[in-house]
Scaffold this motif. Structure first.
Motif, PDB file in Angstrom:
ATOM      1  N   LEU A  11      55.492  55.949  38.173  1.00 43.42           N
ATOM      2  CA  LEU A  11      54.740  55.060  39.049  1.00 43.42           C
ATOM      3  C   LEU A  11      55.324  53.654  39.045  1.00 43.42           C
ATOM      4  N   THR A  12      55.318  53.038  40.211  1.00 44.51           N
ATOM      5  CA  THR A  12      55.774  51.654  40.321  1.00 44.51           C
ATOM      6  C   THR A  12      54.673  50.715  39.846  1.00 44.51           C
ATOM      7  N   ASN A  13      55.019  49.469  39.655  1.00 46.42           N
ATOM      8  CA  ASN A  13      54.008  48.467  39.303  1.00 46.42           C
ATOM      9  C   ASN A  13      52.968  48.342  40.411  1.00 46.42           C
ATOM     10  N   HIS A  14      53.402  48.459  41.668  1.00 47.38           N
ATOM     11  CA  HIS A  14      52.449  48.395  42.776  1.00 47.38           C
ATOM     12  C   HIS A  14      51.424  49.526  42.669  1.00 47.38           C
ATOM     13  N   ALA A  15      51.874  50.721  42.337  1.00 44.03           N
ATOM     14  CA  ALA A  15      50.956  51.855  42.185  1.00 44.03           C
ATOM     15  C   ALA A  15      49.999  51.610  41.025  1.00 44.03           C
ATOM     16  N   ARG A  16      50.498  51.117  39.908  1.00 41.10           N
ATOM     17  CA  ARG A  16      49.634  50.870  38.754  1.00 41.10           C
ATOM     18  C   ARG A  16      48.563  49.838  39.070  1.00 41.10           C
ATOM     19  N   VAL A  17      48.937  48.777  39.770  1.00 40.35           N
ATOM     20  CA  VAL A  17      47.969  47.746  40.142  1.00 40.35           C
ATOM     21  C   VAL A  17      46.925  48.337  41.082  1.00 40.35           C
ATOM     22  N   LEU A  18      47.346  49.103  42.069  1.00 36.72           N
ATOM     23  CA  LEU A  18      46.417  49.701  43.022  1.00 36.72           C
ATOM     24  C   LEU A  18      45.471  50.680  42.322  1.00 36.72           C
ATOM     25  N   ILE A  19      45.960  51.459  41.396  1.00 32.75           N
ATOM     26  CA  ILE A  19      45.114  52.388  40.639  1.00 32.75           C
ATOM     27  C   ILE A  19      44.090  51.620  39.810  1.00 32.75           C
ATOM     28  N   THR A  20      44.513  50.544  39.169  1.00 32.33           N
ATOM     29  CA  THR A  20      43.604  49.731  38.364  1.00 32.33           C
ATOM     30  C   THR A  20      42.502  49.143  39.228  1.00 32.33           C
ATOM     31  N   ILE A  21      42.855  48.688  40.412  1.00 30.18           N
ATOM     32  CA  ILE A  21      41.856  48.145  41.338  1.00 30.18           C
ATOM     33  C   ILE A  21      40.931  49.251  41.831  1.00 30.18           C
ATOM     34  N   ALA A  22      41.475  50.442  42.102  1.00 29.50           N
ATOM     35  CA  ALA A  22      40.636  51.558  42.543  1.00 29.50           C
ATOM     36  C   ALA A  22      39.617  51.934  41.468  1.00 29.50           C
ATOM     37  N   ILE A  32      43.947  43.131  35.078  1.00 28.34           N
ATOM     38  CA  ILE A  32      44.964  44.007  35.676  1.00 28.34           C
ATOM     39  C   ILE A  32      46.288  43.813  34.951  1.00 28.34           C
ATOM     40  N   ALA A  33      46.635  42.558  34.710  1.00 23.98           N
ATOM     41  CA  ALA A  33      47.892  42.245  34.023  1.00 23.98           C
ATOM     42  C   ALA A  33      47.922  42.893  32.640  1.00 23.98           C
ATOM     43  N   ALA A  34      46.826  42.800  31.916  1.00 24.52           N
ATOM     44  CA  ALA A  34      46.778  43.387  30.572  1.00 24.52           C
ATOM     45  C   ALA A  34      46.873  44.912  30.642  1.00 24.52           C
ATOM     46  N   THR A  35      46.161  45.514  31.570  1.00 21.86           N
ATOM     47  CA  THR A  35      46.171  46.965  31.710  1.00 21.86           C
ATOM     48  C   THR A  35      47.552  47.484  32.089  1.00 21.86           C
ATOM     49  N   CYS A  36      48.213  46.779  32.996  1.00 25.81           N
ATOM     50  CA  CYS A  36      49.502  47.230  33.525  1.00 25.81           C
ATOM     51  C   CYS A  36      50.698  46.681  32.756  1.00 25.81           C
ATOM     52  N   ASP A  37      50.438  45.864  31.737  1.00 26.69           N
ATOM     53  CA  ASP A  37      51.493  45.247  30.943  1.00 26.69           C
ATOM     54  C   ASP A  37      52.433  44.423  31.824  1.00 26.69           C
ATOM     55  N   LEU A  38      51.812  43.574  32.657  1.00 22.53           N
ATOM     56  CA  LEU A  38      52.537  42.685  33.559  1.00 22.53           C
ATOM     57  C   LEU A  38      52.019  41.265  33.374  1.00 22.53           C
TER      58      LEU A  38
END
Length: 121
Positions: A11-22, A32-38
């Protein structure tokens, strides 16, 4: 070469961010940053990309943002462009459940102490 090959992900970072928001439409960028390590700055840029391309809308809810994933949004790549992202988000944003046991384990679980499986109606 070995260490480079071990760093790829599906998964791309864009996908991870979108999943976290969903999973949580009221989530903060910091979370989101903490969850996605960004970094928060990277997350902000990704959210801006997702909004600009019509995948998200963002509204203010008091001091917080609230996000809505666009219904009917489709994948960007031509190979998947005929599929909506909703199915992937539903699958990946859903809570994890325990996997079903393999059929052999189910048969053993249904067997009485004598060892023969019970007949089921």
């Amino acid at each position: 070469m070995g260490s480079r090959r071990n760093r790829w992900t599906f998964l791309t970072n864009h996908a991870r961010v979108l999943i976290t928001i969903a999973r949580d439409p009221g989530v903060r960028l910091r979370d989101i940053a903490a969850t996605c390590d960004l970094t928060e700055r990277t997350v902000q840029a990704i959210v801006t990309d997702l909004q600009a391309d019509g995948y998200l809308t963002r509204t203010r809810d008091g001091r917080r943002n609230r996000y809505v994933v666009a219904p009917g949004a489709r994948f960007r790549h031509p190979a998947e462009a005929d599929h909506e992202i909703a199915g992937l988000l539903a699958y990946l944003a859903a809570p994890l459940t325990a996997p079903a046991p393999p059929p052999a384990e189910e048969a053993r679980a249904e067997a009485p102490a004598g060892g023969e499986p019970r007949a089921t109606a």
